[in-house]
Scaffold this motif. Structure first.
Motif, PDB file in Angstrom:
ATOM      1  N   GLY A  32       0.904  -1.253   0.057  1.00  0.00           N
ATOM      2  CA  GLY A  32      -0.151  -0.086   0.022  1.00  0.00           C
ATOM      3  C   GLY A  32       0.698   1.312  -0.042  1.00  0.00           C
ATOM      4  N   SER A  33       0.018   2.440   0.358  1.00  0.00           N
ATOM      5  CA  SER A  33       0.704   3.612   0.271  1.00  0.00           C
ATOM      6  C   SER A  33       1.859   3.818   1.438  1.00  0.00           C
ATOM      7  CB  SER A  33      -0.066   4.737   0.274  1.00  0.00           C
ATOM      8  OG  SER A  33      -1.007   4.753  -0.871  1.00  0.00           O
ATOM      9  N   VAL A  34       2.846   4.562   1.229  1.00  0.00           N
ATOM     10  CA  VAL A  34       3.708   5.049   2.364  1.00  0.00           C
ATOM     11  C   VAL A  34       3.214   6.123   3.049  1.00  0.00           C
ATOM     12  CG1 VAL A  34       6.032   5.842   2.905  1.00  0.00           C
ATOM     13  CG2 VAL A  34       5.825   4.505   0.809  1.00  0.00           C
ATOM     14  N   THR A  35       2.846   5.868   4.434  1.00  0.00           N
ATOM     15  CA  THR A  35       2.556   6.942   5.323  1.00  0.00           C
ATOM     16  C   THR A  35       3.370   7.010   6.654  1.00  0.00           C
ATOM     17  OG1 THR A  35       1.445   5.087   6.801  1.00  0.00           O
ATOM     18  CG2 THR A  35      -0.013   5.948   5.035  1.00  0.00           C
ATOM     19  N   GLY A  36       3.187   8.375   7.297  1.00  0.00           N
ATOM     20  CA  GLY A  36       3.984   8.581   8.427  1.00  0.00           C
ATOM     21  C   GLY A  36       3.356   7.902   9.700  1.00  0.00           C
ATOM     22  N   ASP A  37       3.990   8.202  10.894  1.00  0.00           N
ATOM     23  CA  ASP A  37       3.567   7.651  11.902  1.00  0.00           C
ATOM     24  C   ASP A  37       2.482   8.714  12.771  1.00  0.00           C
ATOM     25  OD1 ASP A  37       4.895   9.860  12.929  1.00  0.00           O
ATOM     26  OD2 ASP A  37       6.534   8.634  14.077  1.00  0.00           O
ATOM     27  N   GLY A  38       2.042   9.726  12.253  1.00  0.00           N
ATOM     28  CA  GLY A  38       1.022  10.412  12.634  1.00  0.00           C
ATOM     29  C   GLY A  38       1.462  11.541  13.829  1.00  0.00           C
ATOM     30  N   ILE A  44      10.950  10.407   7.015  1.00  0.00           N
ATOM     31  CA  ILE A  44      10.349   9.288   6.889  1.00  0.00           C
ATOM     32  C   ILE A  44      11.236   8.370   6.185  1.00  0.00           C
ATOM     33  CG2 ILE A  44       8.217   8.266   5.569  1.00  0.00           C
ATOM     34  CD1 ILE A  44       7.239  10.403   7.729  1.00  0.00           C
ATOM     35  N   THR A  45      11.361   7.265   6.614  1.00  0.00           N
ATOM     36  CA  THR A  45      12.338   6.114   5.931  1.00  0.00           C
ATOM     37  C   THR A  45      11.707   5.099   5.599  1.00  0.00           C
ATOM     38  OG1 THR A  45      14.119   6.995   7.585  1.00  0.00           O
ATOM     39  CG2 THR A  45      14.459   4.785   6.425  1.00  0.00           C
ATOM     40  N   ILE A  46      11.877   4.714   4.380  1.00  0.00           N
ATOM     41  CA  ILE A  46      11.279   3.262   3.769  1.00  0.00           C
ATOM     42  C   ILE A  46      12.529   2.367   3.675  1.00  0.00           C
ATOM     43  CG2 ILE A  46      10.036   2.398   1.822  1.00  0.00           C
ATOM     44  CD1 ILE A  46       9.037   5.163   1.416  1.00  0.00           C
ATOM     45  N   GLU A  47      12.535   1.242   4.558  1.00  0.00           N
ATOM     46  CA  GLU A  47      13.542   0.394   4.418  1.00  0.00           C
ATOM     47  C   GLU A  47      13.174  -0.783   4.878  1.00  0.00           C
ATOM     48  OE1 GLU A  47      16.704   1.817   7.137  1.00  0.00           O
ATOM     49  OE2 GLU A  47      15.309   1.422   8.836  1.00  0.00           O
ATOM     50  N   ILE A 187      14.920   4.576   1.423  1.00  0.00           N
ATOM     51  CA  ILE A 187      14.664   5.812   1.008  1.00  0.00           C
ATOM     52  C   ILE A 187      14.282   6.566   2.115  1.00  0.00           C
ATOM     53  CG2 ILE A 187      12.779   7.162  -0.605  1.00  0.00           C
ATOM     54  CD1 ILE A 187      12.497   4.238  -1.932  1.00  0.00           C
ATOM     55  N   VAL A 188      14.991   7.949   2.105  1.00  0.00           N
ATOM     56  CA  VAL A 188      14.468   8.966   3.135  1.00  0.00           C
ATOM     57  C   VAL A 188      13.979  10.385   2.807  1.00  0.00           C
ATOM     58  CG1 VAL A 188      15.501  10.099   5.439  1.00  0.00           C
ATOM     59  CG2 VAL A 188      16.467   7.839   4.715  1.00  0.00           C
ATOM     60  N   PHE A 189      13.033  10.703   3.253  1.00  0.00           N
ATOM     61  CA  PHE A 189      12.536  12.173   2.922  1.00  0.00           C
ATOM     62  C   PHE A 189      12.533  13.010   4.280  1.00  0.00           C
ATOM     63  CE2 PHE A 189       9.704   8.889   0.416  1.00  0.00           C
ATOM     64  CZ  PHE A 189      10.051   9.359  -0.803  1.00  0.00           C
ATOM     65  N   GLU A 190      13.150  13.884   3.935  1.00  0.00           N
ATOM     66  CA  GLU A 190      13.594  15.015   4.966  1.00  0.00           C
ATOM     67  C   GLU A 190      12.857  16.302   4.982  1.00  0.00           C
ATOM     68  OE1 GLU A 190      17.781  14.758   6.652  1.00  0.00           O
ATOM     69  OE2 GLU A 190      17.910  14.045   4.644  1.00  0.00           O
ATOM     70  N   ARG A 191      12.041  16.906   5.875  1.00  0.00           N
ATOM     71  CA  ARG A 191      11.575  18.029   5.630  1.00  0.00           C
ATOM     72  C   ARG A 191      12.664  19.142   6.098  1.00  0.00           C
ATOM     73  NH1 ARG A 191       5.590  18.345   8.566  1.00  0.00           N
ATOM     74  NH2 ARG A 191       7.148  18.194  10.399  1.00  0.00           N
ATOM     75  N   LEU A 192      12.909  20.141   5.328  1.00  0.00           N
ATOM     76  CA  LEU A 192      14.065  20.806   5.502  1.00  0.00           C
ATOM     77  C   LEU A 192      13.729  22.285   6.140  1.00  0.00           C
ATOM     78  CD1 LEU A 192      16.467  20.019   2.844  1.00  0.00           C
ATOM     79  CD2 LEU A 192      16.457  19.161   4.921  1.00  0.00           C
TER      80      LEU A 192
END
Length: 193
Positions: A32-38, A44-47, A187-192
């Motif tokens: 399914g979709s990648v989500t955050g932990d709320g 956010i890391t996908i591994e 894969i890592v997404f960071e808010r800067l």
């Protein structure tokens, strides 16, 4: 039938039915979709097993494989000319609406840890962050090295207006001829900001 026999048998039957109902979920990989932990959306890391959330798209092959230590890696393989220009027409991750809201209007750094596959390894990979018809980062091309390395780019995600849909993050090998493949570790997404 006596109560002391009936109730234990009924309880045993009930426990058996519950176990039978939840059995398919044991050992199942996330999808399914990648989500955050709320709570925390700064990184956010996908591994690991969560790399299974990839959507193959187009005529690409995606598969979770194990490295020598037993850790999951994402194997991506494509043939020359078989993937369309849009992110959804190749291997990609759908980012759920919670990430879309949290990333809207923000500068995001996307980092992929990857390397060429052992067989038919790609020399280059392309990455893109897309918000659909509202725009995208453009394809970012990186030269791969024999060992795992981090490859990053930054993108200011446009403000989302109206209905929410999926954002996409796509990864694909550059395939000049025949077939090429690569391995993704994380894969890592960071808010800067």
């Amino acid at each position: 039938m006596k109560d002391r026999i009936f109730f234990p048998l009924a309880l045993l039957l009930l426990v058996g039915m519950v176990l039978l109902a939840i059995w398919p979920a044991f050992g199942r990989l996330p999808d399914g979709s990648v989500t955050g932990d709320g709570v925390n959306y700064d990184q956010i890391t996908i591994e690991g097993a969560f790399l299974n959330k990839v959507v193959a798209g187009g005529d690409a092959t995606t598969e979770l494989v194990r490295d020598g230590d037993g850790d999951y890696l994402l194997f991506i393989e494509a043939q020359a000319g078989m993937l369309g220009p849009e992110p959804e027409e190749g291997p990609h991750f759908q980012l759920a609406s919670d990430l879309e809201v949290q990333f809207s209007g923000r500068r995001i750094r996307s980092t992929v840890r990857m390397r060429p596959a052992d067989q038919r390894g790609a020399m280059q990979a392309k990455l893109i962050y897309s918000v659909g018809r509202d725009g995208d980062s453009g394809w970012q091309t990186f030269d791969l090295e024999p060992e795992f390395q981090d490859f990053s780019f930054e993108y200011i995600v446009p403000d989302h207006i109206g209905d929410q849909a999926f954002d996409y993050f796509a990864i694909r090998p550059v395939v000049p001829e025949k077939t090429r493949a690569l391995l993704v570790e994380s894969i890592v997404f960071e808010r800067l900001d």
